[in-house]
Design a protein around this motif. Sequence first.
Motif, PDB file in Angstrom:
ATOM      1  N   ALA A   1      16.708  10.972  45.885  1.00  0.00           N
ATOM      2  CA  ALA A   1      17.995  11.041  45.200  1.00  0.00           C
ATOM      3  C   ALA A   1      19.114  10.533  46.105  1.00  0.00           C
ATOM      4  O   ALA A   1      20.003   9.803  45.664  1.00  0.00           O
ATOM      5  N   LEU A   2      19.044  10.906  47.364  1.00  0.00           N
ATOM      6  CA  LEU A   2      20.070  10.466  48.320  1.00  0.00           C
ATOM      7  C   LEU A   2      20.034   8.957  48.496  1.00  0.00           C
ATOM      8  O   LEU A   2      21.075   8.297  48.515  1.00  0.00           O
ATOM      9  N   THR A   3      18.839   8.399  48.612  1.00  0.00           N
ATOM     10  CA  THR A   3      18.714   6.945  48.759  1.00  0.00           C
ATOM     11  C   THR A   3      19.350   6.237  47.569  1.00  0.00           C
ATOM     12  O   THR A   3      20.124   5.284  47.734  1.00  0.00           O
ATOM     13  N   ASP A   4      19.041   6.708  46.363  1.00  0.00           N
ATOM     14  CA  ASP A   4      19.627   6.089  45.172  1.00  0.00           C
ATOM     15  C   ASP A   4      21.130   6.336  45.093  1.00  0.00           C
ATOM     16  O   ASP A   4      21.887   5.449  44.697  1.00  0.00           O
ATOM     17  N   GLY A   5      21.576   7.528  45.489  1.00  0.00           N
ATOM     18  CA  GLY A   5      23.013   7.813  45.495  1.00  0.00           C
ATOM     19  C   GLY A   5      23.772   6.876  46.429  1.00  0.00           C
ATOM     20  O   GLY A   5      24.857   6.386  46.095  1.00  0.00           O
ATOM     21  N   ARG A   6      23.188   6.617  47.561  1.00  0.00           N
ATOM     22  CA  ARG A   6      23.824   5.681  48.508  1.00  0.00           C
ATOM     23  C   ARG A   6      23.844   4.261  47.949  1.00  0.00           C
ATOM     24  O   ARG A   6      24.802   3.517  48.156  1.00  0.00           O
ATOM     25  N   THR A   7      22.774   3.912  47.235  1.00  0.00           N
ATOM     26  CA  THR A   7      22.735   2.582  46.608  1.00  0.00           C
ATOM     27  C   THR A   7      23.824   2.463  45.558  1.00  0.00           C
ATOM     28  O   THR A   7      24.489   1.421  45.462  1.00  0.00           O
ATOM     29  N   VAL A   8      24.038   3.524  44.780  1.00  0.00           N
ATOM     30  CA  VAL A   8      25.096   3.513  43.762  1.00  0.00           C
ATOM     31  C   VAL A   8      26.442   3.225  44.413  1.00  0.00           C
ATOM     32  O   VAL A   8      27.191   2.357  43.956  1.00  0.00           O
TER      33      VAL A   8
ATOM     34  N   ILE B   1      24.342   1.986  37.395  1.00  0.00           N
ATOM     35  CA  ILE B   1      24.084   3.081  36.453  1.00  0.00           C
ATOM     36  C   ILE B   1      22.605   3.465  36.464  1.00  0.00           C
ATOM     37  O   ILE B   1      22.259   4.649  36.406  1.00  0.00           O
ATOM     38  N   LEU B   2      21.732   2.472  36.566  1.00  0.00           N
ATOM     39  CA  LEU B   2      20.303   2.758  36.659  1.00  0.00           C
ATOM     40  C   LEU B   2      20.008   3.628  37.884  1.00  0.00           C
ATOM     41  O   LEU B   2      19.315   4.640  37.781  1.00  0.00           O
ATOM     42  N   TYR B   3      20.559   3.251  39.027  1.00  0.00           N
ATOM     43  CA  TYR B   3      20.345   4.028  40.248  1.00  0.00           C
ATOM     44  C   TYR B   3      20.965   5.426  40.142  1.00  0.00           C
ATOM     45  O   TYR B   3      20.398   6.401  40.631  1.00  0.00           O
ATOM     46  N   SER B   4      22.118   5.516  39.495  1.00  0.00           N
ATOM     47  CA  SER B   4      22.766   6.809  39.311  1.00  0.00           C
ATOM     48  C   SER B   4      21.899   7.734  38.454  1.00  0.00           C
ATOM     49  O   SER B   4      21.689   8.903  38.798  1.00  0.00           O
ATOM     50  N   ASN B   5      21.396   7.204  37.355  1.00  0.00           N
ATOM     51  CA  ASN B   5      20.538   8.011  36.478  1.00  0.00           C
ATOM     52  C   ASN B   5      19.237   8.411  37.188  1.00  0.00           C
ATOM     53  O   ASN B   5      18.768   9.540  37.055  1.00  0.00           O
ATOM     54  N   ARG B   6      18.681   7.481  37.944  1.00  0.00           N
ATOM     55  CA  ARG B   6      17.449   7.800  38.660  1.00  0.00           C
ATOM     56  C   ARG B   6      17.707   8.847  39.746  1.00  0.00           C
ATOM     57  O   ARG B   6      16.899   9.751  39.970  1.00  0.00           O
ATOM     58  N   ALA B   7      18.851   8.754  40.411  1.00  0.00           N
ATOM     59  CA  ALA B   7      19.209   9.761  41.417  1.00  0.00           C
ATOM     60  C   ALA B   7      19.308  11.143  40.772  1.00  0.00           C
ATOM     61  O   ALA B   7      18.836  12.135  41.339  1.00  0.00           O
ATOM     62  N   ALA B   8      19.889  11.204  39.583  1.00  0.00           N
ATOM     63  CA  ALA B   8      19.987  12.485  38.871  1.00  0.00           C
ATOM     64  C   ALA B   8      18.590  13.019  38.547  1.00  0.00           C
ATOM     65  O   ALA B   8      18.318  14.216  38.709  1.00  0.00           O
ATOM     66  N   CYS B   9      17.719  12.146  38.102  1.00  0.00           N
ATOM     67  CA  CYS B   9      16.339  12.559  37.797  1.00  0.00           C
ATOM     68  C   CYS B   9      15.634  13.068  39.049  1.00  0.00           C
ATOM     69  O   CYS B   9      14.974  14.117  39.016  1.00  0.00           O
ATOM     70  N   TYR B  10      15.784  12.339  40.147  1.00  0.00           N
ATOM     71  CA  TYR B  10      15.163  12.773  41.403  1.00  0.00           C
ATOM     72  C   TYR B  10      15.692  14.156  41.819  1.00  0.00           C
ATOM     73  O   TYR B  10      14.928  15.001  42.280  1.00  0.00           O
ATOM     74  N   SER B  11      16.976  14.370  41.662  1.00  0.00           N
ATOM     75  CA  SER B  11      17.550  15.673  42.028  1.00  0.00           C
ATOM     76  C   SER B  11      16.958  16.783  41.166  1.00  0.00           C
ATOM     77  O   SER B  11      16.624  17.854  41.675  1.00  0.00           O
ATOM     78  N   HIS B  12      16.819  16.525  39.882  1.00  0.00           N
ATOM     79  CA  HIS B  12      16.230  17.528  38.994  1.00  0.00           C
ATOM     80  C   HIS B  12      14.774  17.818  39.363  1.00  0.00           C
ATOM     81  O   HIS B  12      14.298  18.929  39.162  1.00  0.00           O
ATOM     82  N   MET B  13      14.106  16.831  39.918  1.00  0.00           N
ATOM     83  CA  MET B  13      12.717  17.003  40.358  1.00  0.00           C
ATOM     84  C   MET B  13      12.644  17.556  41.791  1.00  0.00           C
ATOM     85  O   MET B  13      11.562  17.706  42.349  1.00  0.00           O
TER      86      MET B  13
END
Length: 123
Positions: free
Chosen positions: A22-29, A4-16
């Motif tokens: 974001a892709l790296t975190d999405g893959r980690t999720v 969930i932490l990685y998912s939320n961070r991926a969303a933040c990266y996408s917004h930025m």
Amino acid sequence: SNHILYSNRAACYSHMREFDLALTDGRTVVSLAPTFWKGYTRQGVALLGLKRYSEALRAYQNGLKISPDNASLLRGADECGKLLRQSRKFSLVRLQQLGESAEEQETVGLRGMVQSGARRAIL
């Protein structure tokens, strides 16, 4: 190890608009929680941002295998389909334009050769 932490961070990266991160975190999720549909959405959004439409569509399709009626995944897949069709149409038009341009250049080149040959014949 908290997906969930990685998912939320991926969303933040996408917004930025930091789509690589974001892709790296999405893959980690997805690697941490393969049945968590938001991981596929995070990947899809990042890949769309990177204009990698075919890969984005694959990410959404993988998520739909887990959650077939998920509105976010369905919307994402639909958006990818539209963008893929648009990019293919653009590519086809561009190829046609390039082909026409090459034909025009060839015609101009042939005209030049004929004209120079005619000039030589006159001289």
